[in-house]
Design a protein around this motif. Sequence first.
Motif, PDB file in Angstrom:
ATOM      1  N   GLU A  73       0.768  -1.510  -0.180  1.00  0.00           N
ATOM      2  CA  GLU A  73       0.056   0.076   0.168  1.00  0.00           C
ATOM      3  C   GLU A  73       1.282   1.031  -0.167  1.00  0.00           C
ATOM      4  O   GLU A  73       0.352   2.137  -0.834  1.00  0.00           O
ATOM      5  CB  GLU A  73      -1.460   0.108   1.029  1.00  0.00           C
ATOM      6  N   LYS A  74       2.003   1.310   0.502  1.00  0.00           N
ATOM      7  CA  LYS A  74       2.904   2.749   0.777  1.00  0.00           C
ATOM      8  C   LYS A  74       3.859   2.619   0.170  1.00  0.00           C
ATOM      9  O   LYS A  74       4.318   3.085   0.589  1.00  0.00           O
ATOM     10  CB  LYS A  74       3.178   2.668   2.008  1.00  0.00           C
ATOM     11  N   GLY A  75       4.135   0.853  -0.088  1.00  0.00           N
ATOM     12  CA  GLY A  75       5.564   1.195  -1.202  1.00  0.00           C
ATOM     13  C   GLY A  75       6.600   0.761  -0.410  1.00  0.00           C
ATOM     14  O   GLY A  75       7.225   0.219   0.849  1.00  0.00           O
ATOM     15  N   PHE A  76       7.492   0.193  -1.049  1.00  0.00           N
ATOM     16  CA  PHE A  76       8.941  -0.563  -0.100  1.00  0.00           C
ATOM     17  C   PHE A  76       9.614   1.076  -0.179  1.00  0.00           C
ATOM     18  O   PHE A  76       9.836   2.525  -0.107  1.00  0.00           O
ATOM     19  CB  PHE A  76       9.683  -0.710  -1.388  1.00  0.00           C
ATOM     20  N   SER A  77       9.777   0.481   1.546  1.00  0.00           N
ATOM     21  CA  SER A  77      10.552   2.125   1.948  1.00  0.00           C
ATOM     22  C   SER A  77      11.978   1.887   2.254  1.00  0.00           C
ATOM     23  O   SER A  77      12.728   2.859   2.370  1.00  0.00           O
ATOM     24  CB  SER A  77       9.841   1.827   3.632  1.00  0.00           C
ATOM     25  N   GLY A  78      12.516   0.864   1.918  1.00  0.00           N
ATOM     26  CA  GLY A  78      14.065   0.919   1.447  1.00  0.00           C
ATOM     27  C   GLY A  78      14.702   0.464   3.024  1.00  0.00           C
ATOM     28  O   GLY A  78      15.945   0.186   3.023  1.00  0.00           O
ATOM     29  N   VAL A  79      14.184   0.213   4.270  1.00  0.00           N
ATOM     30  CA  VAL A  79      14.756  -0.023   5.478  1.00  0.00           C
ATOM     31  C   VAL A  79      13.929  -1.726   5.390  1.00  0.00           C
ATOM     32  O   VAL A  79      13.346  -1.850   5.210  1.00  0.00           O
ATOM     33  CB  VAL A  79      13.944   0.124   6.587  1.00  0.00           C
ATOM     34  N   LYS A  80      15.451  -2.857   5.711  1.00  0.00           N
ATOM     35  CA  LYS A  80      15.272  -4.284   5.631  1.00  0.00           C
ATOM     36  C   LYS A  80      15.288  -4.631   7.230  1.00  0.00           C
ATOM     37  O   LYS A  80      15.382  -4.045   7.966  1.00  0.00           O
ATOM     38  CB  LYS A  80      16.801  -4.814   5.032  1.00  0.00           C
ATOM     39  N   ILE A  81      13.856  -5.363   7.352  1.00  0.00           N
ATOM     40  CA  ILE A  81      14.093  -6.247   8.661  1.00  0.00           C
ATOM     41  C   ILE A  81      14.662  -8.140   8.330  1.00  0.00           C
ATOM     42  O   ILE A  81      14.550  -8.268   7.257  1.00  0.00           O
ATOM     43  CB  ILE A  81      12.929  -6.037   9.401  1.00  0.00           C
ATOM     44  N   VAL A  82      15.381  -8.706   9.380  1.00  0.00           N
ATOM     45  CA  VAL A  82      15.281  -9.858   9.136  1.00  0.00           C
ATOM     46  C   VAL A  82      14.507 -10.540   9.318  1.00  0.00           C
ATOM     47  O   VAL A  82      13.534 -10.129  10.122  1.00  0.00           O
ATOM     48  CB  VAL A  82      16.469 -10.261   9.992  1.00  0.00           C
ATOM     49  N   ARG A  83      13.671 -11.894   7.955  1.00  0.00           N
ATOM     50  CA  ARG A  83      12.807 -12.722   8.224  1.00  0.00           C
ATOM     51  C   ARG A  83      12.566 -13.639   8.809  1.00  0.00           C
ATOM     52  O   ARG A  83      12.213 -14.520   9.895  1.00  0.00           O
ATOM     53  CB  ARG A  83      12.316 -12.698   7.341  1.00  0.00           C
ATOM     54  N   PHE A  84      14.002 -14.044   8.372  1.00  0.00           N
ATOM     55  CA  PHE A  84      14.607 -15.692   8.407  1.00  0.00           C
ATOM     56  C   PHE A  84      16.134 -15.526   8.052  1.00  0.00           C
ATOM     57  O   PHE A  84      16.389 -15.463   7.296  1.00  0.00           O
ATOM     58  CB  PHE A  84      14.297 -16.726   7.361  1.00  0.00           C
ATOM     59  N   SER A  85      16.498 -17.077   9.335  1.00  0.00           N
ATOM     60  CA  SER A  85      17.875 -16.554   9.273  1.00  0.00           C
ATOM     61  C   SER A  85      18.415 -18.221   8.067  1.00  0.00           C
ATOM     62  O   SER A  85      17.176 -18.451   8.066  1.00  0.00           O
ATOM     63  CB  SER A  85      18.762 -17.773  10.562  1.00  0.00           C
ATOM     64  N   ALA A  86      19.106 -18.085   7.857  1.00  0.00           N
ATOM     65  CA  ALA A  86      20.496 -18.530   7.236  1.00  0.00           C
ATOM     66  C   ALA A  86      19.680 -20.232   7.354  1.00  0.00           C
ATOM     67  O   ALA A  86      19.583 -21.148   6.705  1.00  0.00           O
ATOM     68  CB  ALA A  86      21.568 -18.610   6.747  1.00  0.00           C
TER      69      ALA A  86
END
Length: 339
Positions: free
Chosen positions: A117-130
């Motif tokens: 809805e608001k497009g990409f913020s450019g800030v990443k957050i870790v979702r899943f570990s390796a």
Amino acid sequence: MRNPLRSLAMALLFALACGVAAPAVAQQPDSVNPTASSVQERQLIEALRAGTPGTGTTLSGRITIPDRNAANLVQPQGQAWRAFHQGAMHWVGAIAILGMLAVLVVFYLVRGRVRLEKGFSGVKIVRFSAFERMIHWLVAGSFIILALSGLNVTIGKFILLPLVGEDAFATLSEWAKYSHNYLAWPFMLGIAGMFLVWIGHNIPSRLDWEWLRRGGGIIGHDHPPARKFNAGQKGVFWAVMIGGAALSVSGIFLIFPFVSGGVLAMQFWNIIHGLAGVLLIAVILAHIYIGTLGMEGALEAMTIGEVDLNWAKEHHSLWVEEVASRSRKLPPGAAQPAE
């Protein structure tokens, strides 16, 4: 004179013997007619039906070896299994797999891609570990090959054989069988790993009912709050766990038939294996659609392990709050839902 008399007597005896044997020899056919009533399967079926009605009597012969099962000539349950495997099984697979593909195509044409809805913020957050991604791709990669090789057993001779020819089909089927048997083990290992790593995040709760009631952001443009896994992802998780367990148990019995409990047990586990396989394929098709084409920004979760902050806030706002409460790496306001 004795020798000529003896020769004459022997000649008369030989002629007499031939005369007696000639009628019996004349009664023997020159060759066996495979269509004669004496060798038709229908006679065996009629003999089978002559047994006790409703008991599923097996037509048996006499043997001299210890294995009593070797005496069975016709097994009614085997014919029922063959009819299911060559008939109903094809319909179940077609309805489940082709039906799911049709639903996804229609859904994409009507709903389109679920975009941010608001497009990409450019800030990443870790979702899943390796480690989590490794387990996921271990199961996903092995399951794709298991699914294709398993479908080849069921419908390959109808679809693949006419396209590639008998020799190529025989070679492909041989390697498909090898891959199916050996990749079953990493698949089972991955299923066990998934259960241990993600079971804590997939316990159903009241929040899931609210997510389902509001369409989960898939229907319409509402984005109900969710933790790390929403109700849809939990459904996929439990489908993989239950379906994977059914495939694993039945597969082990099929690989090791002497521990399955006999021919009837083998037929039962074969049916369970086939049904669980096609149903799980249908579920995974929906999972692949949502994780790739169906939802913008979802694929990165299992490729690079990170997702855009706006994506996380729209689809898993409560999880973002939990991460923010444990870490100071998120920017100010990251814990605020995007609704």
